[in-house]
Design a protein around this motif. Sequence first.
Motif, mmCIF file in Angstrom:
data_model
loop_
_atom_site.group_PDB
_atom_site.id
_atom_site.type_symbol
_atom_site.label_atom_id
_atom_site.label_comp_id
_atom_site.label_asym_id
_atom_site.label_seq_id
_atom_site.Cartn_x
_atom_site.Cartn_y
_atom_site.Cartn_z
ATOM 1 N N PHE A 123 3.895 7.804 6.169
ATOM 2 C CA PHE A 123 3.797 8.499 4.880
ATOM 3 C C PHE A 123 3.284 9.922 5.047
ATOM 4 N N TYR A 124 2.348 10.079 6.010
ATOM 5 C CA TYR A 124 1.600 11.334 6.076
ATOM 6 C C TYR A 124 1.911 12.154 7.330
ATOM 7 N N ASP A 125 2.751 11.590 8.257
ATOM 8 C CA ASP A 125 3.020 12.285 9.512
ATOM 9 C C ASP A 125 3.841 13.560 9.288
ATOM 10 N N SER A 126 4.939 13.444 8.560
ATOM 11 C CA SER A 126 5.746 14.651 8.293
ATOM 12 C C SER A 126 6.315 14.591 6.884
ATOM 13 N N PRO A 127 5.423 14.716 5.889
ATOM 14 C CA PRO A 127 5.887 14.630 4.498
ATOM 15 C C PRO A 127 6.804 15.794 4.138
ATOM 16 N N LYS A 128 7.728 15.501 3.202
ATOM 17 C CA LYS A 128 8.653 16.544 2.738
ATOM 18 C C LYS A 128 8.068 17.297 1.545
ATOM 19 N N GLY A 129 7.051 16.716 0.949
ATOM 20 C CA GLY A 129 6.439 17.337 -0.226
ATOM 21 C C GLY A 129 5.251 16.503 -0.618
ATOM 22 N N PRO A 130 4.731 16.709 -1.830
ATOM 23 C CA PRO A 130 3.621 15.867 -2.275
ATOM 24 C C PRO A 130 4.055 14.394 -2.310
ATOM 25 N N ILE A 131 3.204 13.501 -1.827
ATOM 26 C CA ILE A 131 3.523 12.074 -1.849
ATOM 27 C C ILE A 131 3.282 11.546 -3.259
ATOM 28 N N SER A 132 4.263 10.806 -3.785
ATOM 29 C CA SER A 132 3.989 10.055 -5.026
ATOM 30 C C SER A 132 4.363 8.600 -4.794
ATOM 31 N N PHE A 133 3.578 7.714 -5.398
ATOM 32 C CA PHE A 133 3.712 6.271 -5.190
ATOM 33 C C PHE A 133 3.323 5.656 -6.534
ATOM 34 N N VAL A 134 4.323 5.515 -7.410
ATOM 35 C CA VAL A 134 4.035 5.278 -8.829
ATOM 36 C C VAL A 134 4.533 3.906 -9.270
ATOM 37 N N PRO A 135 3.628 3.045 -9.755
ATOM 38 C CA PRO A 135 4.030 1.707 -10.182
ATOM 39 C C PRO A 135 4.585 1.689 -11.602
ATOM 40 N N SER A 136 5.489 0.739 -11.860
ATOM 41 C CA SER A 136 5.926 0.470 -13.234
ATOM 42 C C SER A 136 6.168 -1.021 -13.366
ATOM 43 N N GLU A 137 6.277 -1.494 -14.604
ATOM 44 C CA GLU A 137 6.541 -2.922 -14.869
ATOM 45 C C GLU A 137 5.504 -3.818 -14.183
ATOM 46 N N LEU A 138 4.267 -3.389 -14.161
ATOM 47 C CA LEU A 138 3.224 -4.179 -13.494
ATOM 48 C C LEU A 138 2.912 -5.428 -14.320
ATOM 49 N N GLN A 139 3.053 -6.579 -13.678
ATOM 50 C CA GLN A 139 2.710 -7.853 -14.328
ATOM 51 C C GLN A 139 1.661 -8.549 -13.482
ATOM 52 N N VAL A 140 0.585 -8.969 -14.122
ATOM 53 C CA VAL A 140 -0.526 -9.612 -13.417
ATOM 54 C C VAL A 140 -0.733 -11.010 -13.983
ATOM 55 N N THR A 141 -0.794 -12.012 -13.110
ATOM 56 C CA THR A 141 -1.097 -13.392 -13.515
ATOM 57 C C THR A 141 -2.416 -13.768 -12.842
ATOM 58 N N THR A 142 -3.415 -13.986 -13.666
ATOM 59 C CA THR A 142 -4.773 -14.161 -13.154
ATOM 60 C C THR A 142 -5.288 -15.553 -13.433
ATOM 61 N N GLY A 143 -5.821 -16.215 -12.408
ATOM 62 C CA GLY A 143 -6.562 -17.447 -12.590
ATOM 63 C C GLY A 143 -8.032 -17.163 -12.424
ATOM 64 N N SER A 144 -8.822 -18.221 -12.279
ATOM 65 C CA SER A 144 -10.254 -17.997 -12.131
ATOM 66 C C SER A 144 -10.596 -17.468 -10.738
ATOM 67 N N ASP A 145 -9.769 -17.808 -9.722
ATOM 68 C CA ASP A 145 -10.132 -17.437 -8.355
ATOM 69 C C ASP A 145 -8.955 -16.945 -7.519
ATOM 70 N N VAL A 146 -7.719 -17.110 -8.034
ATOM 71 C CA VAL A 146 -6.517 -16.635 -7.335
ATOM 72 C C VAL A 146 -5.645 -15.908 -8.352
ATOM 73 N N ALA A 147 -4.940 -14.874 -7.923
ATOM 74 C CA ALA A 147 -4.067 -14.111 -8.821
ATOM 75 C C ALA A 147 -2.878 -13.575 -8.034
ATOM 76 N N PHE A 148 -1.816 -13.246 -8.761
ATOM 77 C CA PHE A 148 -0.719 -12.522 -8.119
ATOM 78 C C PHE A 148 -0.214 -11.473 -9.086
ATOM 79 N N ALA A 149 0.456 -10.455 -8.539
ATOM 80 C CA ALA A 149 0.964 -9.369 -9.371
ATOM 81 C C ALA A 149 2.282 -8.897 -8.797
ATOM 82 N N SER A 150 3.151 -8.392 -9.675
ATOM 83 C CA SER A 150 4.403 -7.802 -9.210
ATOM 84 C C SER A 150 4.627 -6.490 -9.937
ATOM 85 N N CYS A 151 5.301 -5.568 -9.270
ATOM 86 C CA CYS A 151 5.673 -4.312 -9.923
ATOM 87 C C CYS A 151 6.794 -3.634 -9.145
ATOM 88 N N LEU A 152 7.345 -2.605 -9.734
ATOM 89 C CA LEU A 152 8.285 -1.720 -9.053
ATOM 90 C C LEU A 152 7.500 -0.480 -8.654
#
Lengths: 132, 144
Positions: free
Chosen positions: B65-94
């Motif tokens: 990511f940082y060795d030879s960037p072409k410009g400013p790095i952007s890493f932007v999530p969308s459609e973030l869905q989080v499923t949370t239990g009391s002690d385990v969780a999972f999440a998905s996004c684009l």
Amino acid sequence: MLDDESKIRTLIERWARAARTGDIEGVLIDHSADIVMFDVPPPEDGARGIDAYRKTWPPFFKAQGQNGSFEIVSLDVTAGADVAFAFALLRCGTPAELKKHPEKRLRLTMGLRKEKDRWLIAHEHHSFTLEP
Amino acid sequence: VPIVTSHDLSDETRIRQLIENWTRAVSSGDREAILSHHAPELLMFDFPPHIVRGLDEYDRTWDFFYDSPKGPISFVPSELQVTTGSDVAFASCLIHCDGTSAGPLDLRLTVGLRKIDGEWTIMHEHHSVPAIEERFLPPNASQH
């Protein structure tokens, strides 16, 4: 009585067996209505909802043919009281494909939640590594 | 109507913040912050490499990511869905990623978390892009 991890392992192994044999109802049986699936082929933003999920399978069954493999090689389950996730590697492909690329593995991640004392798959992510 | 307790809400909010902070750390190149909520025994499916085990190996996956960037790095999530239990969780996004030597890239991300000593901790990440393999395309798609 089976603990949650064993229940989830059994469920995923049953799902993989249904996927191998082309049993669409068996593939769908333990899924939530709001499943989000990131599949190997596009669309990039995933199949959302059980109807979209169902539609991903017939092209796969066709491509696999009668003798395709869909075999879990390793499976790791992290189960909480009410939410769980699992990741696995599978041998997936036709005999000709597996002969050509014997080490190629499908990567699979699943997210599950417990509803009315029953585990349901609410998320699946399938991918192959890009060829170098 | 599902009952949402304040406990559930705060766990979901904490995980959303954790993932958003992580994506911001990637965008700003803050290598320490990228790793700050990950378990030592983390297992990641990356694209490529195929499988990444442990924090040191995970850290190295970010080098490109940082060795030879072409410009400013952007890493932007969308459609973030989080499923949370009391002690385990999972999440998905684009994720929309730009600025690296690989050029613009849209990827799919799944994260598995466990609450350890009261802190949500990432145990698993799965990053991928769809594969255009002819055998997986529906019959009508190959005509285009």
